[in-house]
Write a protein that holds these residues in place. Structure first.
Motif, PDB file in Angstrom:
ATOM      1  N   SER A  39       0.824  -1.204  -0.071  1.00  0.00           N
ATOM      2  CA  SER A  39       0.029  -0.196  -0.023  1.00  0.00           C
ATOM      3  C   SER A  39       0.774   1.018  -0.053  1.00  0.00           C
ATOM      4  CB  SER A  39      -0.802  -0.139   1.247  1.00  0.00           C
ATOM      5  OG  SER A  39      -1.631   1.284   1.235  1.00  0.00           O
ATOM      6  N   ARG A  40       2.035   1.326   0.839  1.00  0.00           N
ATOM      7  CA  ARG A  40       2.944   2.403   0.905  1.00  0.00           C
ATOM      8  C   ARG A  40       3.438   2.649  -0.290  1.00  0.00           C
ATOM      9  NH1 ARG A  40       4.233   4.487   5.995  1.00  0.00           N
ATOM     10  NH2 ARG A  40       6.158   5.098   5.039  1.00  0.00           N
ATOM     11  N   ILE A  41       3.925   1.410  -0.917  1.00  0.00           N
ATOM     12  CA  ILE A  41       4.611   1.550  -2.444  1.00  0.00           C
ATOM     13  C   ILE A  41       3.816   2.367  -3.334  1.00  0.00           C
ATOM     14  CG2 ILE A  41       5.422   0.224  -4.345  1.00  0.00           C
ATOM     15  CD1 ILE A  41       6.763  -1.939  -2.264  1.00  0.00           C
ATOM     16  N   GLU A  42       2.403   1.944  -3.566  1.00  0.00           N
ATOM     17  CA  GLU A  42       1.435   2.539  -4.548  1.00  0.00           C
ATOM     18  C   GLU A  42       1.054   3.764  -4.090  1.00  0.00           C
ATOM     19  OE1 GLU A  42      -2.179  -0.010  -4.199  1.00  0.00           O
ATOM     20  OE2 GLU A  42      -0.963  -1.797  -4.629  1.00  0.00           O
ATOM     21  N   LYS A  43       1.044   4.187  -3.081  1.00  0.00           N
ATOM     22  CA  LYS A  43       1.008   5.712  -2.659  1.00  0.00           C
ATOM     23  C   LYS A  43       2.254   6.422  -2.831  1.00  0.00           C
ATOM     24  CE  LYS A  43      -1.984   5.338   1.390  1.00  0.00           C
ATOM     25  NZ  LYS A  43      -2.232   5.114   2.984  1.00  0.00           N
ATOM     26  N   ARG A  44       3.355   5.862  -2.745  1.00  0.00           N
ATOM     27  CA  ARG A  44       4.587   6.618  -2.940  1.00  0.00           C
ATOM     28  C   ARG A  44       4.788   6.810  -4.816  1.00  0.00           C
ATOM     29  NH1 ARG A  44      10.622   5.133  -1.215  1.00  0.00           N
ATOM     30  NH2 ARG A  44       9.852   6.484   0.595  1.00  0.00           N
ATOM     31  N   ILE A  45       4.108   5.812  -5.506  1.00  0.00           N
ATOM     32  CA  ILE A  45       4.390   5.842  -6.955  1.00  0.00           C
ATOM     33  C   ILE A  45       3.471   7.133  -7.569  1.00  0.00           C
ATOM     34  CG2 ILE A  45       3.854   4.888  -9.251  1.00  0.00           C
ATOM     35  CD1 ILE A  45       4.965   2.258  -7.775  1.00  0.00           C
ATOM     36  N   GLY A  46       2.007   7.138  -6.741  1.00  0.00           N
ATOM     37  CA  GLY A  46       1.111   8.229  -7.089  1.00  0.00           C
ATOM     38  C   GLY A  46       1.681   9.601  -6.746  1.00  0.00           C
ATOM     39  N   LYS A  47       2.382   9.632  -5.309  1.00  0.00           N
ATOM     40  CA  LYS A  47       3.032  10.885  -5.162  1.00  0.00           C
ATOM     41  C   LYS A  47       4.033  11.555  -5.994  1.00  0.00           C
ATOM     42  CE  LYS A  47       4.765  13.146  -0.900  1.00  0.00           C
ATOM     43  NZ  LYS A  47       5.071  12.746   0.471  1.00  0.00           N
ATOM     44  N   MET A  48       4.763  10.364  -6.353  1.00  0.00           N
ATOM     45  CA  MET A  48       5.874  10.581  -7.537  1.00  0.00           C
ATOM     46  C   MET A  48       5.577  11.351  -8.756  1.00  0.00           C
ATOM     47  SD  MET A  48       8.644   7.713  -8.666  1.00  0.00           S
ATOM     48  CE  MET A  48       7.486   6.933 -10.129  1.00  0.00           C
ATOM     49  N   PHE A  49       4.607  10.701  -9.318  1.00  0.00           N
ATOM     50  CA  PHE A  49       3.720  11.355 -10.512  1.00  0.00           C
ATOM     51  C   PHE A  49       3.369  12.608 -10.278  1.00  0.00           C
ATOM     52  CE2 PHE A  49       4.274   7.213 -12.094  1.00  0.00           C
ATOM     53  CZ  PHE A  49       4.676   7.507 -13.554  1.00  0.00           C
ATOM     54  N   LYS A  50       2.619  12.769  -9.161  1.00  0.00           N
ATOM     55  CA  LYS A  50       1.786  14.088  -8.842  1.00  0.00           C
ATOM     56  C   LYS A  50       3.242  15.185  -8.414  1.00  0.00           C
ATOM     57  CE  LYS A  50      -1.228  16.171  -5.241  1.00  0.00           C
ATOM     58  NZ  LYS A  50      -1.956  15.892  -4.198  1.00  0.00           N
ATOM     59  N   ASN A  51       4.299  14.741  -7.877  1.00  0.00           N
ATOM     60  CA  ASN A  51       5.489  15.803  -7.557  1.00  0.00           C
ATOM     61  C   ASN A  51       6.253  16.108  -8.828  1.00  0.00           C
ATOM     62  OD1 ASN A  51       4.341  15.901  -4.934  1.00  0.00           O
ATOM     63  ND2 ASN A  51       5.992  14.656  -4.226  1.00  0.00           N
ATOM     64  N   GLY A  52       5.902  15.512  -9.949  1.00  0.00           N
ATOM     65  CA  GLY A  52       6.660  15.956 -11.228  1.00  0.00           C
ATOM     66  C   GLY A  52       7.626  15.033 -11.632  1.00  0.00           C
ATOM     67  N   ALA A  53       7.407  13.691 -11.539  1.00  0.00           N
ATOM     68  CA  ALA A  53       8.644  12.781 -12.095  1.00  0.00           C
ATOM     69  C   ALA A  53       8.889  12.707 -13.486  1.00  0.00           C
ATOM     70  CB  ALA A  53       8.137  11.274 -11.817  1.00  0.00           C
ATOM     71  N   ILE A  54       7.582  13.121 -14.434  1.00  0.00           N
ATOM     72  CA  ILE A  54       7.878  13.130 -15.922  1.00  0.00           C
ATOM     73  C   ILE A  54       8.783  14.187 -16.140  1.00  0.00           C
ATOM     74  CG2 ILE A  54       6.529  13.360 -18.123  1.00  0.00           C
ATOM     75  CD1 ILE A  54       4.071  11.890 -16.620  1.00  0.00           C
ATOM     76  N   ASN A  55       8.556  15.578 -15.588  1.00  0.00           N
ATOM     77  CA  ASN A  55       9.387  16.681 -15.843  1.00  0.00           C
ATOM     78  C   ASN A  55      10.764  16.271 -15.499  1.00  0.00           C
ATOM     79  OD1 ASN A  55       9.581  19.496 -16.665  1.00  0.00           O
ATOM     80  ND2 ASN A  55       9.577  20.049 -14.138  1.00  0.00           N
ATOM     81  N   GLU A  56      11.118  15.715 -14.303  1.00  0.00           N
ATOM     82  CA  GLU A  56      12.213  15.424 -14.006  1.00  0.00           C
ATOM     83  C   GLU A  56      13.168  14.489 -14.906  1.00  0.00           C
ATOM     84  OE1 GLU A  56      13.564  14.742  -9.614  1.00  0.00           O
ATOM     85  OE2 GLU A  56      13.449  12.533 -10.540  1.00  0.00           O
ATOM     86  N   VAL A  57      12.432  13.550 -15.418  1.00  0.00           N
ATOM     87  CA  VAL A  57      12.953  12.817 -16.445  1.00  0.00           C
ATOM     88  C   VAL A  57      13.247  13.438 -17.775  1.00  0.00           C
ATOM     89  CG1 VAL A  57      12.540  10.707 -17.996  1.00  0.00           C
ATOM     90  CG2 VAL A  57      11.934  10.410 -15.575  1.00  0.00           C
ATOM     91  N   GLN A  58      12.333  14.256 -18.192  1.00  0.00           N
ATOM     92  CA  GLN A  58      12.526  15.175 -19.465  1.00  0.00           C
ATOM     93  C   GLN A  58      13.741  16.179 -19.438  1.00  0.00           C
ATOM     94  OE1 GLN A  58       8.661  17.146 -19.247  1.00  0.00           O
ATOM     95  NE2 GLN A  58       8.074  16.151 -21.090  1.00  0.00           N
ATOM     96  N   LYS A  59      14.077  16.599 -18.093  1.00  0.00           N
ATOM     97  CA  LYS A  59      15.164  17.572 -17.825  1.00  0.00           C
ATOM     98  C   LYS A  59      16.481  16.633 -18.058  1.00  0.00           C
ATOM     99  CE  LYS A  59      13.011  20.824 -15.096  1.00  0.00           C
ATOM    100  NZ  LYS A  59      12.952  21.380 -13.371  1.00  0.00           N
ATOM    101  N   ILE A  60      16.221  15.317 -17.493  1.00  0.00           N
ATOM    102  CA  ILE A  60      17.784  14.461 -17.570  1.00  0.00           C
ATOM    103  C   ILE A  60      17.995  14.252 -19.058  1.00  0.00           C
ATOM    104  CG2 ILE A  60      18.855  12.346 -16.889  1.00  0.00           C
ATOM    105  CD1 ILE A  60      18.378  14.292 -14.601  1.00  0.00           C
ATOM    106  N   ILE A  61      16.866  13.860 -19.906  1.00  0.00           N
ATOM    107  CA  ILE A  61      17.233  13.455 -21.351  1.00  0.00           C
ATOM    108  C   ILE A  61      17.838  14.683 -21.872  1.00  0.00           C
ATOM    109  CG2 ILE A  61      15.854  12.854 -23.316  1.00  0.00           C
ATOM    110  CD1 ILE A  61      13.794  11.428 -21.575  1.00  0.00           C
ATOM    111  N   LYS A  62      17.496  15.804 -21.818  1.00  0.00           N
ATOM    112  CA  LYS A  62      18.057  16.968 -22.198  1.00  0.00           C
ATOM    113  C   LYS A  62      19.620  17.198 -22.001  1.00  0.00           C
ATOM    114  CE  LYS A  62      13.690  19.132 -22.960  1.00  0.00           C
ATOM    115  NZ  LYS A  62      12.922  20.437 -22.262  1.00  0.00           N
ATOM    116  N   LYS A  63      19.949  16.861 -20.976  1.00  0.00           N
ATOM    117  CA  LYS A  63      21.398  16.920 -20.498  1.00  0.00           C
ATOM    118  C   LYS A  63      22.380  15.977 -21.218  1.00  0.00           C
ATOM    119  CE  LYS A  63      20.904  18.754 -15.868  1.00  0.00           C
ATOM    120  NZ  LYS A  63      21.063  19.022 -14.486  1.00  0.00           N
ATOM    121  N   LYS A  64      23.496  16.459 -21.232  1.00  0.00           N
ATOM    122  CA  LYS A  64      24.389  15.678 -22.038  1.00  0.00           C
ATOM    123  C   LYS A  64      25.144  14.919 -20.864  1.00  0.00           C
ATOM    124  CE  LYS A  64      25.662  18.878 -25.890  1.00  0.00           C
ATOM    125  NZ  LYS A  64      26.654  19.375 -26.494  1.00  0.00           N
ATOM    126  N   VAL A  65      24.650  13.634 -20.463  1.00  0.00           N
ATOM    127  CA  VAL A  65      25.087  12.846 -19.704  1.00  0.00           C
ATOM    128  C   VAL A  65      25.482  11.187 -19.933  1.00  0.00           C
ATOM    129  CG1 VAL A  65      23.715  13.907 -17.760  1.00  0.00           C
ATOM    130  CG2 VAL A  65      22.792  12.143 -18.924  1.00  0.00           C
TER     131      VAL A  65
END
Length: 289
Positions: A204-230
């Protein structure tokens, strides 16, 4: 000298919350023992403690490693030893919290100083393991190094591979190298807590964490990483959610599929952490609820 608190447990079990409570009560400072929370650019996906928490309680070793850098257990141990001593000099209590078992093992038992295994030997060993299968590879390992027998689970692919390549290159058993290691701190100084949650509560805690993760901007975070030269092959690729969201952004899978894959991977990771603790954290104080 003050006690050193160690707090471990599976992902989403509430380790950081417990660490903050203890820090407030014991006048402590928190040190990170999570191999993915060390990376600078991953706040959301790694569930790094919030900035408000870090303001109230001093936190160390969070978000300080570049994505282009490989950060080893040895490097972590070297820094954490210094941090513990600095905190103790201030009259504060060190509280080390995270889910990376190898970090805790290195702190409690010392780090094995095995010479770097050449890449060719590592690749050949891995290929041999894949070709033979784990069962026959383990039999071959026992013939090569009799001291390995009954020391770990024969189905443990990672430890079997490590034991094989070490013996092959150094001509010494992995367990001969272990004997040469010495911890920096006396084991009596550590107060070890393992959070042992009921399976349903943890899921239950894992499911809530994943929901919170998307709510807090996980997609935006990944987009920023993709744009970087890493470094595309960096250790950060192991962070659960990164590759799944990347696939979603490339339109290879839907958002629903990405979330489901992240949920499955997180559950599997928690299961591996629990298996680790059952074999290597038997003497820890279990906190169950």
């Amino acid at each position: 000298m003050s006690k050193i608190f160690l707090i471990a447990g599976p992902t989403a079990s509430g380790k950081s919350e417990l660490a903050i409570k203890i820090a407030k009560k014991e006048k402590g400072e928190i040190i990170n023992a999570d191999s993915m929370q060390v990376y600078k650019d991953f706040q959301v996906l790694t569930a790094r403690p919030q900035k408000k928490d870090q303001k109230n309680i001093k936190h160390h070793m969070y978000g300080f490693v570049s994505l282009n850098k490989h950060f080893s257990t040895g490097e972590w141990l070297k820094i954490v030893i210094k941090k513990i001593r600095q905190i103790q000099k201030k009259g504060k209590v060190p509280i080390i919290v995270g889910g990376t078992g190898l970090y805790f093992q290195s702190l409690l038992n010392g780090l094995v100083k095995i010479p770097n295994i050449p890449k060719k030997i590592r690749n050949n060993s891995r290929q041999l393991q894949e070709r033979l299968g784990q069962k026959d590879f383990y039999k071959l390992l026992i013939k090569l190094d009799k001291k390995v027998k009954n020391k770990f689970d024969p189905n443990d692919k990672q430890r079997s591979l490590r034991a094989y390549e070490v013996k092959k290159y150094t001509k010494k058993s992995l367990f001969e190298w272990f004997k040469k290691t010495k911890p920096v701190f006396n084991n009596n100084l550590f107060y070890k807590i393992y959070i042992n949650l009921d399976k349903k509560i943890l899921q239950s805690r894992i499911e809530k964490r994943i929901g919170k993760m998307f709510k807090n901007g996980a997609i935006n975070e990944v987009q920023k990483i993709i744009k970087k030269k890493v470094n595309k092959d960096g250790s950060y690729n192991k962070i659960i959610g990164f590759l799944e969201i990347k696939r979603y952004l490339k339109k290879e899978i839907s958002l629903v599929q990405a979330r489901e894959l992240i949920l499955i991977k997180t559950r599997q990771y928690a299961k591996r952490q629990i298996t680790w603790s059952n074999s290597r954290m038997k003497d820890w104080n279990k906190l169950s609820f």
